[in-house]
Design a protein around this motif. Structure first.
Motif, PDB file in Angstrom:
ATOM      1  N   VAL A   1      25.284  16.741  89.450  1.00 33.79           N
ATOM      2  CA  VAL A   1      26.423  16.272  88.664  1.00 33.79           C
ATOM      3  C   VAL A   1      26.865  14.892  89.159  1.00 33.79           C
ATOM      4  CG1 VAL A   1      28.806  16.751  88.017  1.00 33.79           C
ATOM      5  CG2 VAL A   1      27.153  18.611  88.134  1.00 33.79           C
ATOM      6  N   GLY A   2      26.721  14.642  90.460  1.00 34.30           N
ATOM      7  CA  GLY A   2      27.033  13.319  90.989  1.00 34.30           C
ATOM      8  C   GLY A   2      26.160  12.238  90.391  1.00 34.30           C
ATOM      9  N   ILE A   3      24.888  12.544  90.135  1.00 33.33           N
ATOM     10  CA  ILE A   3      24.000  11.582  89.485  1.00 33.33           C
ATOM     11  C   ILE A   3      24.490  11.300  88.074  1.00 33.33           C
ATOM     12  CG2 ILE A   3      21.665  11.270  88.548  1.00 33.33           C
ATOM     13  CD1 ILE A   3      20.627  12.759  91.023  1.00 33.33           C
ATOM     14  N   VAL A   4      24.927  12.338  87.365  1.00 38.59           N
ATOM     15  CA  VAL A   4      25.491  12.120  86.032  1.00 38.59           C
ATOM     16  C   VAL A   4      26.742  11.249  86.134  1.00 38.59           C
ATOM     17  CG1 VAL A   4      26.339  13.223  83.931  1.00 38.59           C
ATOM     18  CG2 VAL A   4      24.565  14.346  85.275  1.00 38.59           C
ATOM     19  N   ALA A   5      27.546  11.466  87.161  1.00 38.10           N
ATOM     20  CA  ALA A   5      28.738  10.633  87.361  1.00 38.10           C
ATOM     21  C   ALA A   5      28.350   9.184  87.648  1.00 38.10           C
ATOM     22  CB  ALA A   5      29.585  11.196  88.507  1.00 38.10           C
TER      23      ALA A   5
ATOM     24  N   ALA B   1      30.194  11.921  76.622  1.00 36.82           N
ATOM     25  CA  ALA B   1      29.006  12.682  76.208  1.00 36.82           C
ATOM     26  C   ALA B   1      27.936  12.693  77.284  1.00 36.82           C
ATOM     27  CB  ALA B   1      28.438  12.095  74.919  1.00 36.82           C
ATOM     28  N   GLN B   2      28.281  12.316  78.509  1.00 42.05           N
ATOM     29  CA  GLN B   2      27.237  12.173  79.520  1.00 42.05           C
ATOM     30  C   GLN B   2      26.593  13.500  79.896  1.00 42.05           C
ATOM     31  OE1 GLN B   2      27.177   8.911  78.667  1.00 42.05           O
ATOM     32  NE2 GLN B   2      26.041   8.872  80.586  1.00 42.05           N
TER      33      GLN B   2
ATOM     34  N   ALA C   1      13.620  10.869  77.214  1.00 40.16           N
ATOM     35  CA  ALA C   1      14.262  11.462  76.037  1.00 40.16           C
ATOM     36  C   ALA C   1      15.767  11.201  76.050  1.00 40.16           C
ATOM     37  CB  ALA C   1      13.981  12.961  75.987  1.00 40.16           C
ATOM     38  N   ALA C   2      16.394  11.388  77.194  1.00 42.98           N
ATOM     39  CA  ALA C   2      17.833  11.131  77.291  1.00 42.98           C
ATOM     40  C   ALA C   2      18.134   9.655  77.056  1.00 42.98           C
ATOM     41  CB  ALA C   2      18.347  11.565  78.668  1.00 42.98           C
ATOM     42  N   GLY C   3      17.291   8.771  77.608  1.00 40.22           N
ATOM     43  CA  GLY C   3      17.495   7.340  77.406  1.00 40.22           C
ATOM     44  C   GLY C   3      17.414   6.946  75.941  1.00 40.22           C
TER      45      GLY C   3
ATOM     46  N   ILE D   1      19.864   7.948  83.470  1.00 38.58           N
ATOM     47  CA  ILE D   1      20.362   8.463  84.749  1.00 38.58           C
ATOM     48  C   ILE D   1      20.955   9.854  84.559  1.00 38.58           C
ATOM     49  CG2 ILE D   1      22.092   8.117  86.551  1.00 38.58           C
ATOM     50  CD1 ILE D   1      21.712   5.092  86.155  1.00 38.58           C
ATOM     51  N   ALA D   2      21.732  10.025  83.484  1.00 33.32           N
ATOM     52  CA  ALA D   2      22.292  11.344  83.194  1.00 33.32           C
ATOM     53  C   ALA D   2      21.189  12.361  82.958  1.00 33.32           C
ATOM     54  CB  ALA D   2      23.215  11.267  81.971  1.00 33.32           C
ATOM     55  N   GLY D   3      20.109  11.926  82.279  1.00 30.67           N
ATOM     56  CA  GLY D   3      18.973  12.814  82.047  1.00 30.67           C
ATOM     57  C   GLY D   3      18.357  13.290  83.348  1.00 30.67           C
ATOM     58  N   LEU D   4      18.241  12.386  84.335  1.00 30.61           N
ATOM     59  CA  LEU D   4      17.728  12.770  85.644  1.00 30.61           C
ATOM     60  C   LEU D   4      18.606  13.844  86.271  1.00 30.61           C
ATOM     61  CD1 LEU D   4      16.012  12.452  88.221  1.00 30.61           C
ATOM     62  CD2 LEU D   4      17.474  10.502  88.845  1.00 30.61           C
TER      63      LEU D   4
END
Length: 898
Positions: free
Chosen positions: A338-342, A358-359, A391-393, A518-521
């Motif tokens: 979740v920190g990576i999404v942040a 929407a992250q 895909a997320a990108g 990054i959020a996808g990761l």
């Protein structure tokens, strides 16, 4: 046909609930200028209170309805008093984030009190059917429609009263309303109270549209439809909000009839939001638009050795001491993922100024792509991870498209709706997520390491920690590089960014794409920590709010911020720590996160990282260097400036209209290389409008603009700037979050696309070009290069604006009132500088200035405008003798003796 009408009638009831919520949103916005994203949860609170008071406490229906409406009205007033009033001087985005904190507090309080199970109650309105023209209709839909009409009629009538007029006046100009004896705070309080009451009414009536059954998550979806209806009404018109609410719900109802795809009807409000904002949006803000003041930004400098030691020590502990502590390792996985999404929010909001809710939905997209490839196609973890990131990108790139024509809180509404749409269409669909077995993840390896989360959780947790550290390093590099300066320029001021050749569109799309990747990761790492991926549980519609809380509390402008905010992650390290203190306290971590978010915003919107940075002594901050130990910036030694590429500027027959007003009428002028053309005229003559037309910020109704031999009339502002057309602004429009040096670097940096990749790994050292360094020397800015523009005097800020424009090496420089606020000696020196720019540097200069004497001393030729018409063209010495000019400036007849 009868089925169509019947489904439309079914939608009429839900549309009336949308309308009640939407007019409440409109009312609150008109009174306080805030889009209340917690408004839907006021209705959810009302629904639970209604059931508790009537069904569990035995109160009558009428008494319960009155109490619920009064209680939600009180909640609205309490939020205004305790949260929004202390934030009245904050930016609109900060106030919107504060409503997310309120939403979190209400949602978590209800979850703790009532749980997530389905609730049942008797509908408030009669459910019998009635036959109208051969169509069977539900009475409750008709009653709801009548109630909505009566409420809207009452609001329309009140808007024509003295109070309603004062409310409108206060929304447009709070100072003027206060001068007339109206308190903006009292008006805002009234609208929040009435808005809360309307939400309470809607929440009490919603049972009639659900046959008496509801859940906390299901009712939470109401806010998306209400937001869409309010947007259709442009947050101004109550009748339009009513009609839009009906229309949206009817379309949703018809979609349920004609399609079997899960969630399509729930996604319709989101689609409507995107369409409306794209249609009404603009590529660049209009003149006079003020940018939101966002939280402060770090400088991107890192202490390499401590960072590497801390990461290595944490990995060592997980491989040895904590190896068998499953709960702690799982909490670390959740926190780091979740920190990576942040961290993606740091890129998108902290650097680029685009607020996204929407992250976690984008993280779920990455997890979905990787999970389905592993489960259904037999891919291994490594390729699937890359595929999930890509895909997320790509989805983030699509999400960035609406950002090209909308910004600020409106864009927030788009991303807020996207999270709900992805959840409703994708994550809630059993068919799309793997059937009854869902997505199963078999034993996986990465680079030969066994990372199965059941048997080798310590290794998987180590991968997550290393991934977080690497991503944090990448975005710190990004901040220090030329791309980071582009993003921050766009964040601070899109108009000024375009004026120095920064592509606002490219910067926004890059920020959305990179942040989504990054959020996808983070999403893949979170999802693959389970042997069965339950997308709806991991990536729920409100999970993005939890991540936003982490980013804002930690410091949304700092790469270190998410590391400081992750204790607030549900199921993360903070939960483990709370559980050690008390077995039941861990359930309150999300609630605590909402409370902390609100308190932090009231105290300071910059976050914990900013507080820590400010507490570090200046000598230690100066010691913090990037990897390699070299200084971040070096100033080039001023040398003889290379000759500017010479181009003339030709403006021919330009006409510009704003509605029925003609601002420019057949205006023509010619700026030669190496000469200064003065442009004079009284206020309102159209001088700045002409500059906007020439530089691409406004499209003329007719006429042409040529730079050299190139017709640039249809070119964007960015393309004109890159071709050699530079400008300053009346209001300066500096990049206040960047130092003076970085302002000049942003103007003189290369505009290469390769930097979008290389800056992540090697940002290089910012070095002023010879032109920028010469401008620093000419203007005497050497002692203030490392200061922020806000730390300078007004006169120095004026000089920085000129230096930034000169740093782009323009062929033609348009100076819009560069001497405003300068004293007589400073103005004289500025005039000498402008002549040197033209005569020695080879620039063509168009000078606009109200100091007529300064213009006449500085210019080679002069053009005078009056009411958008050219009334004089010629040598400076002839201006004062022209009778038309004297009439325009002094208001005297042309024959008068002066």
């Amino acid at each position: 046909m009868s089925d169509f009408v019947q489904f439309a009638a079914l939608g009429l009831g839900l549309g009336s609930v949308y309308a009640l919520l939407a007019v409440g949103l409109v009312l609150i916005y008109r009174g306080s200028g805030t889009i209340n994203l917690a408004h839907g949860h006021f209705a959810v609170l009302a629904a639970f209170l209604f059931v508790e008071l009537r069904d569990n406490r035995g109160l009558s229906t009428a008494v319960t309805l009155v109490l619920v409406v009064l209680l939600t009205a009180a909640v609205g007033g309490l939020v205004q008093l305790c949260v929004m009033r202390p934030l009245r001087g904050a930016s609109p985005i900060s106030r919107v984030i504060a409503t997310l904190g309120v939403l979190t507090v209400v949602n978590e309080s209800l979850a703790l009190a009532f749980g997530a199970e389905q609730q049942a109650t008797e509908p408030l309105l009669p459910t019998e059917t009635v036959q109208v023209a051969g169509v069977v209709l539900g009475r409750q839909s008709l009653y709801l429609a009548v109630i909505a009409v009566l409420v809207v009629a009452a609001l329309v009538a009140s808007s024509r009263t003295r109070f309603g007029l004062a409310l409108t006046a206060s929304a447009e100009n709070p100072r003027a309303a206060r001068a007339l004896g109206w308190s903006p705070e009292v008006l805002a309080m009234a609208t929040w109270i009435v808005g809360g009451a309307l939400a309470g009414l809607a929440g009490s009536l919603v049972f009639s549209t659900t046959s008496g059954y509801f859940t906390l998550g299901g009712l939470s979806l109401l806010i998306v439809g209400a937001l869409a209806a309010a947007l259709f009404a442009q947050f101004r018109s109550y009748p339009m909000a009513l009609l839009a609410g009906w229309l949206l719900a009817i379309v949703q109802s018809e979609a349920m009839q004609y399609t079997d795809i899960t969630g399509v009807s729930d996604a319709i409000p989101f689609i409507a939001i995107v369409v409306m904002l794209v249609i009404r949006g603009r590529g660049l803000p209009v003149r006079g638009t003020t940018a939101d003041r966002l939280p402060s930004v770090g400088n991107g400098r890192v202490r390499a050795v401590p960072a590497l030691v801390a990461t290595g020590l944490l990995v060592l502990l997980m491989q040895t001491t904590w190896k068998l502590d499953y709960d702690l390792l799982q909490a670390i996985v959740v926190s780091m993922s979740v920190g990576i999404v942040a961290l993606s929010i740091v890129v998108l909001t902290g650097y680029a100024g685009q607020l996204s809710l929407a992250q976690m939905a984008l993280a779920g997209v990455g997890a979905y792509a990787a999970g389905r490839l592993v489960d259904a196609q037999g891919w291994t973890f490594g390729p699937a991870l890359v595929a999930g990131i890509v895909a997320a990108g790509l989805v983030g790139l699509l999400l960035g498209l609406p950002a090209l024509r909308t910004r600020g809180v409106n864009l927030t509404v788009v991303t807020f709706g996207l999270g709900f749409a992805v959840y409703a269409v994708l994550f809630s669909s059993t068919e799309l997520t793997g059937g009854t077995d869902q997505t199963q993840i078999p034993f996986q390896t990465l680079f030969g390491l066994e990372i199965d989360p059941v048997l080798h959780l310590h290794t998987y947790a180590s991968v997550c920690v290393v991934a977080f550290a690497l991503v944090a390093l990448l975005i710190a590099n990004l901040r220090r590089g030329r791309v980071g300066r582009r993003l921050l320029a766009v964040r601070v001021n899109e108009r000024a960014a375009a004026s120095i050749g920064v592509s606002v569109f490219a910067a926004k799309l890059y920020a959305f794409s990179l942040a989504a990747a990054i959020a996808g990761l983070g999403g893949v790492l979170l999802a693959f920590s389970y042997s069965t991926i339950l997308y709806a549980n991991l990536f729920g519609p409100f999970s993005s709010i939890n991540v936003m809380t982490v980013a804002v509390v930690g410091g949304v402008g700092y790469a270190l911020g998410p590391a400081l905010g992750v204790p607030l992650v549900t199921g993360g390290v903070g939960t483990i720590i709370a559980a050690q203190l008390s077995e039941s306290i861990d359930a309150y971590v999300p609630l605590a996160g909402g409370v902390i978010l609100i308190l932090l915003l009231i105290a300071s919107q910059n976050g914990a990282a900013a507080a820590i940075s400010a507490a570090i002594p200046a000598r230690l901050r100066a010691w913090r260097l990037p990897l390699g130990g070299r200084p971040v910036h070096e100033v080039a030694t001023p040398r003889q400036v290379e000759p500017i590429e010479s181009h003339s500027l030709t403006v021919s027959g330009v006409v510009q209209r704003f509605g029925g007003v003609t601002a420019l009428s057949e205006v023509s002028l010619f700026v030669e290389p190496g000469k200064v053309l003065g442009l004079l005229g009284p206020n309102g003559a159209g001088k700045t409008t002409l500059v906007d037309v020439v530089t691409g910020y406004a499209s003329p109704a007719q006429g042409r603009v040529l730079l050299g031999k190139s017709d640039i009339t249809s070119w964007s502002a960015t393309k004109r700037a890159r071709a050699g057309l530079g400008r300053t602004f009346q209001s300066l429009e500096l990049f206040d979050d960047l130092s003076v040096r970085e302002n000049l670097l942003a103007a003189s940096d290369q505009r290469d696309a390769l930097g979008y990749v290389t800056d992540l790994f090697w940002p290089g050292r910012g070095r002023l070009t010879t032109t920028a360094a010469a401008a620093v020397e000419e203007l005497g800015l050497g002692d203030v290069l490392d200061k922020l523009p806000t730390e300078l005097s007004y006169g120095q800020r004026r000089l920085v604006a000129i230096a930034r424009a000169v740093s782009t090496r323009p062929s033609v420089l348009l100076l819009d009132e560069p001497g405003a606020g300068l004293d007589e000696s400073e103005t004289a020196e500025l005039g000498h500088l402008i002549r040197r720019l033209a005569h020695e540097w080879g620039m063509g200069v168009l000078l606009i200035e109200h100091d007529v004497a300064m213009v006449l001393r500085t210019s080679d030729d002069v053009v005078v405008l009056d009411f958008g018409r050219t009334i004089f063209t010629g040598a400076p010495g002839r201006v004062s003798d022209d009778p038309t000019v004297r009439t325009a400036y002094l208001g005297l007849p042309a024959t008068a003796d002066v």
